[in-house]
Design a protein around this motif. Structure first.
Motif, PDB file in Angstrom:
ATOM      1  N   LEU A   1       0.827  -1.203   0.000  1.00 10.19           N
ATOM      2  CA  LEU A   1       0.000   0.000   0.000  1.00 10.19           C
ATOM      3  C   LEU A   1       0.866   1.260   0.000  1.00 10.19           C
ATOM      4  CD1 LEU A   1      -2.820   1.251   0.077  1.00 10.19           C
ATOM      5  CD2 LEU A   1      -2.695   1.132   2.574  1.00 10.19           C
ATOM      6  N   LEU A   2       1.966   1.237   0.727  1.00  8.56           N
ATOM      7  CA  LEU A   2       2.863   2.394   0.779  1.00  8.56           C
ATOM      8  C   LEU A   2       3.438   2.717  -0.596  1.00  8.56           C
ATOM      9  CD1 LEU A   2       4.435   4.489   2.518  1.00  8.56           C
ATOM     10  CD2 LEU A   2       6.229   2.761   2.694  1.00  8.56           C
ATOM     11  N   VAL A   3       3.947   1.710  -1.286  1.00  7.94           N
ATOM     12  CA  VAL A   3       4.554   1.932  -2.605  1.00  7.94           C
ATOM     13  C   VAL A   3       3.513   2.417  -3.604  1.00  7.94           C
ATOM     14  CG1 VAL A   3       5.625   0.743  -4.564  1.00  7.94           C
ATOM     15  CG2 VAL A   3       6.467   0.339  -2.254  1.00  7.94           C
ATOM     16  N   LEU A   4       2.345   1.786  -3.645  1.00 11.54           N
ATOM     17  CA  LEU A   4       1.301   2.208  -4.581  1.00 11.54           C
ATOM     18  C   LEU A   4       0.850   3.647  -4.305  1.00 11.54           C
ATOM     19  CD1 LEU A   4      -0.826  -1.055  -4.717  1.00 11.54           C
ATOM     20  CD2 LEU A   4       0.530  -0.090  -6.570  1.00 11.54           C
ATOM     21  N   SER A   5       0.694   3.995  -3.036  1.00 10.13           N
ATOM     22  CA  SER A   5       0.261   5.347  -2.686  1.00 10.13           C
ATOM     23  C   SER A   5       1.323   6.385  -3.045  1.00 10.13           C
ATOM     24  CB  SER A   5      -0.051   5.433  -1.192  1.00 10.13           C
ATOM     25  OG  SER A   5      -1.108   4.583  -0.849  1.00 10.13           O
ATOM     26  N   LEU A   6       2.576   6.084  -2.756  1.00 11.29           N
ATOM     27  CA  LEU A   6       3.644   7.044  -3.052  1.00 11.29           C
ATOM     28  C   LEU A   6       3.833   7.242  -4.553  1.00 11.29           C
ATOM     29  CD1 LEU A   6       6.317   6.205  -0.331  1.00 11.29           C
ATOM     30  CD2 LEU A   6       4.661   8.078  -0.372  1.00 11.29           C
TER      31      LEU A   6
ATOM     32  N   PRO B   1      -2.573  14.651  -8.672  1.00 14.18           N
ATOM     33  CA  PRO B   1      -3.358  13.593  -9.313  1.00 14.18           C
ATOM     34  C   PRO B   1      -4.705  14.135  -9.787  1.00 14.18           C
ATOM     35  CG  PRO B   1      -2.513  12.856  -7.178  1.00 14.18           C
ATOM     36  CD  PRO B   1      -2.239  14.325  -7.280  1.00 14.18           C
ATOM     37  N   SER B   2      -5.305  13.458 -10.756  1.00  9.59           N
ATOM     38  CA  SER B   2      -6.619  13.870 -11.252  1.00  9.59           C
ATOM     39  C   SER B   2      -7.669  13.669 -10.165  1.00  9.59           C
ATOM     40  CB  SER B   2      -6.990  13.057 -12.492  1.00  9.59           C
ATOM     41  OG  SER B   2      -7.175  11.704 -12.152  1.00  9.59           O
ATOM     42  N   SER B   3      -8.824  14.283 -10.344  1.00  9.76           N
ATOM     43  CA  SER B   3      -9.910  14.152  -9.368  1.00  9.76           C
ATOM     44  C   SER B   3     -10.347  12.699  -9.227  1.00  9.76           C
ATOM     45  CB  SER B   3     -11.107  15.004  -9.783  1.00  9.76           C
ATOM     46  OG  SER B   3     -10.771  16.359  -9.776  1.00  9.76           O
ATOM     47  N   ARG B   4     -10.386  11.990 -10.343  1.00 13.36           N
ATOM     48  CA  ARG B   4     -10.784  10.578 -10.298  1.00 13.36           C
ATOM     49  C   ARG B   4      -9.768   9.764  -9.488  1.00 13.36           C
ATOM     50  NH1 ARG B   4     -11.655   8.260 -15.949  1.00 13.36           N
ATOM     51  NH2 ARG B   4     -13.172   9.922 -15.907  1.00 13.36           N
ATOM     52  N   ALA B   5      -8.480  10.011  -9.718  1.00 14.43           N
ATOM     53  CA  ALA B   5      -7.438   9.288  -8.978  1.00 14.43           C
ATOM     54  C   ALA B   5      -7.497   9.625  -7.497  1.00 14.43           C
ATOM     55  CB  ALA B   5      -6.067   9.614  -9.546  1.00 14.43           C
ATOM     56  N   CYS B   6      -7.754  10.903  -7.166  1.00 13.85           N
ATOM     57  CA  CYS B   6      -7.859  11.301  -5.760  1.00 13.85           C
ATOM     58  C   CYS B   6      -9.019  10.587  -5.075  1.00 13.85           C
ATOM     59  CB  CYS B   6      -8.039  12.814  -5.664  1.00 13.85           C
ATOM     60  SG  CYS B   6      -6.564  13.764  -6.067  1.00 13.85           S
ATOM     61  N   GLY B   7     -10.160  10.511  -5.739  1.00 16.97           N
ATOM     62  CA  GLY B   7     -11.311   9.816  -5.169  1.00 16.97           C
ATOM     63  C   GLY B   7     -11.036   8.341  -4.938  1.00 16.97           C
ATOM     64  N   ILE B   8     -10.383   7.713  -5.908  1.00 14.48           N
ATOM     65  CA  ILE B   8     -10.060   6.287  -5.781  1.00 14.48           C
ATOM     66  C   ILE B   8      -9.078   6.063  -4.638  1.00 14.48           C
ATOM     67  CG2 ILE B   8      -8.926   4.352  -6.948  1.00 14.48           C
ATOM     68  CD1 ILE B   8     -10.108   5.496  -9.583  1.00 14.48           C
ATOM     69  N   LEU B   9      -8.064   6.924  -4.524  1.00 13.74           N
ATOM     70  CA  LEU B   9      -7.092   6.782  -3.445  1.00 13.74           C
ATOM     71  C   LEU B   9      -7.735   7.002  -2.075  1.00 13.74           C
ATOM     72  CD1 LEU B   9      -4.032   8.562  -5.057  1.00 13.74           C
ATOM     73  CD2 LEU B   9      -4.242   6.128  -4.536  1.00 13.74           C
TER      74      LEU B   9
END
Length: 194
Positions: free
Chosen positions: A76-81, A95-103
């Protein structure tokens, strides 16, 4: 033949690059994108840390705690960073709005998962089970698998969407046009234009 009269004023967000052309500057990132990105750096570290050592706060750690700390938390750390760092180094900045929502969905599931991760061994329990009593152990175990799957799926999806959307100038996720493809020398790949 008469030529149309052109106004000397340019539209907001554009500037002149030559005699007759204008280029649209990337729009400012939305407040949601800015704040999610800024808070995301803290969440990208805090949520995996919570998954790795959360049970140590309630003295309910067992033999699976090192497994979670060595596998689930670093993934999770690597994917988030990556999802936060790649757009930060590109023109989009966030990040895009869609990526922010998914994260945010991924981090939310990670926080709840930290409460429900089961463990085995003498005195081992989930955080929820140690706080609410042994009657909640079954509920915690039932919730942990779906939460873990959703968390990891959303983290991978958020990383892919963030990197893909940040390849474009404004980070909005709009499809590339042929001029951008020719300028990059990559050509047009309809299979990748999802």
């Amino acid at each position: 033949m008469s030529t149309p009269e052109v106004s000397g004023a340019l539209a907001p967000g554009t500037h002149s690059t030559g005699a007759h052309s204008t280029v649209t500057a990337p729009p400012e990132a939305s407040t949601f994108r800015r704040w999610t990105s800024r808070c995301g750096w803290a969440l990208a570290v805090a949520v995996p840390l919570w998954l790795a050592v959360g049970r140590l706060l309630t003295d309910s750690a067992g033999s699976l705690t090192p497994v979670y700390a060595a596998t689930l938390a670093p993934t999770l750390l690597v994917l988030s960073l990556v999802a936060l760092a790649v757009p930060a180094r590109r023109p989009s900045g966030y990040p895009s709005s869609r990526a922010c929502g998914i994260l945010l969905i991924s981090w939310g599931c990670g926080i709840v998962l930290g409460f429900t991760l089961p463990d085995v061994g003498e005195g081992a329990s989930s955080v929820l089970g140690s706080w609410a009593g042994p009657g909640f152990e079954g509920a915690a175990a039932a919730l942990s698998n779906p939460l873990g799957i959703i968390m990891l799926f959303m983290a991978v999806l958020g990383c892919v969407v963030s990197v893909r959307h940040s390849a474009h100038g404004d980070g909005s996720g709009r499809p590339r046009d042929t001029e951008e493809d020719e300028a990059q020398g990559t050509g047009y790949f309809p299979v990748l234009d999802v």
